[in-house]
Motif scaffolding. Sequence first.
Motif, PDB file in Angstrom:
ATOM      1  N   ALA A 281     -68.510  26.006 -43.015  1.00 37.09           N
ATOM      2  CA  ALA A 281     -69.114  25.197 -43.059  1.00 37.09           C
ATOM      3  C   ALA A 281     -69.033  23.908 -42.208  1.00 37.09           C
ATOM      4  O   ALA A 281     -69.111  23.989 -41.498  1.00 37.09           O
ATOM      5  N   ARG A 310     -57.516  24.118 -45.764  1.00 36.88           N
ATOM      6  CA  ARG A 310     -57.634  25.286 -46.809  1.00 36.88           C
ATOM      7  C   ARG A 310     -57.597  24.972 -49.085  1.00 36.88           C
ATOM      8  O   ARG A 310     -57.882  25.666 -49.190  1.00 36.88           O
ATOM      9  N   TRP A 313     -61.525  24.419 -49.307  1.00 35.34           N
ATOM     10  CA  TRP A 313     -61.610  25.678 -49.146  1.00 35.34           C
ATOM     11  C   TRP A 313     -61.669  26.146 -50.168  1.00 35.34           C
ATOM     12  O   TRP A 313     -62.899  27.180 -51.020  1.00 35.34           O
TER      13      TRP A 313
END
Length: 382
Positions: A281, A310, A313
């Motif tokens: 990323a 998170r 993601w």
Amino acid sequence: MSPLLKKTRFLGGLLNGRIARTGPFYVDIDVTNRCNLACRGCLYHSAEMKNEPLYDLSREDLSLDQFRRLCTELREIGTESLVLQGSGEPLLHPRIFEMIASAKESGFSVILLTNGTLMDSDVANKLIELRLDEVKVSLWATNPEQYQKCYPGCSPENFDKVLAGLRNLHELKQAKNTKTPEAILYHVISRDNFQTLDQAVQMALDTGCDGLFFAPLANLGRKFDASMLSREEASDVVRYLSMLGKQPSRLKHNIDWAVCRYKYFVPWEAGIPCYAAWYHARVRANGMVQPCGRCDPRVDFGNIDEVPFRTLWNGPAIGDFRETMLTKDGLVSMQGRCDCVNCCFVWDNLRVHRFFRFFLPFVRPGKVRRRERAKGITKTRN
């Protein structure tokens, strides 16, 4: 997490087609948008980009608090390596050394990508003290005259300043009896310098560098056509690099990786999907999360100012992107938003594809989405 378990979970995510079962293996972080140069092929600060900028650079820096929160989240999901760079010069960030210290304290392997113009004795000493793992110094020229072509409007004296900084770092490491940070000369190849690659090799040796990395010039938005190599020129570069890779040298290098980028000029023509969003990323200085630096702002997974990394993601935006990039039609549809020519991830994508190609026919991400919708569990896009 053991390497075998990590690979197994990584495979599980690929089979799903939308969800990653591991965190990104490494993350590029733009710590600042400010820069003291105007590289001819820079997507952010070159003269060619001033009238039609691709990115909003109004927020200059990623804050130290944001960076520390990001480090905490990334460690929790298993990320191991950070690359601190920028759509600017990282050493201009007023708290860059605190960022490096925080990342090292969190257990990351840390790479700093810099243009080298600010790497004086004090900076070099600090990088050694902080136990930085690697410093990549981007230098596109092999002499002052070439420097003026590659960095229009910038002083050609910078060329000697960068070389002096590399020599100084080497001498300080010797004096302190340490091998870190490894110093890598990072040489971007364009029409302005492709005929002097042998001089780049000698430059790396003369300054005591530990390695020499080559990379083709990026061309997102077709802004730098005049600096791009023709197919014939690229073939000459591949022949030279292939020959160079066979010669014994003390320098660490990425020649196989660089040749691969030229060989698979347009990856989808060779049937190679893009798996990057399962293992990588890029976090911009404004907090935006993207799959890589070759994508324009329309490829946006969300912002860490608003949603934890998170969560992003495995959010709906990145799920859609992963699903799209598994097919040739999907890859083609992204052109204009992603510059996949000479893809910087083709080496890693090939490594994944050589194994996963046997499973790819069984991946049905569209069916996964329809099944989730039928159960009423598909997330709504913000």
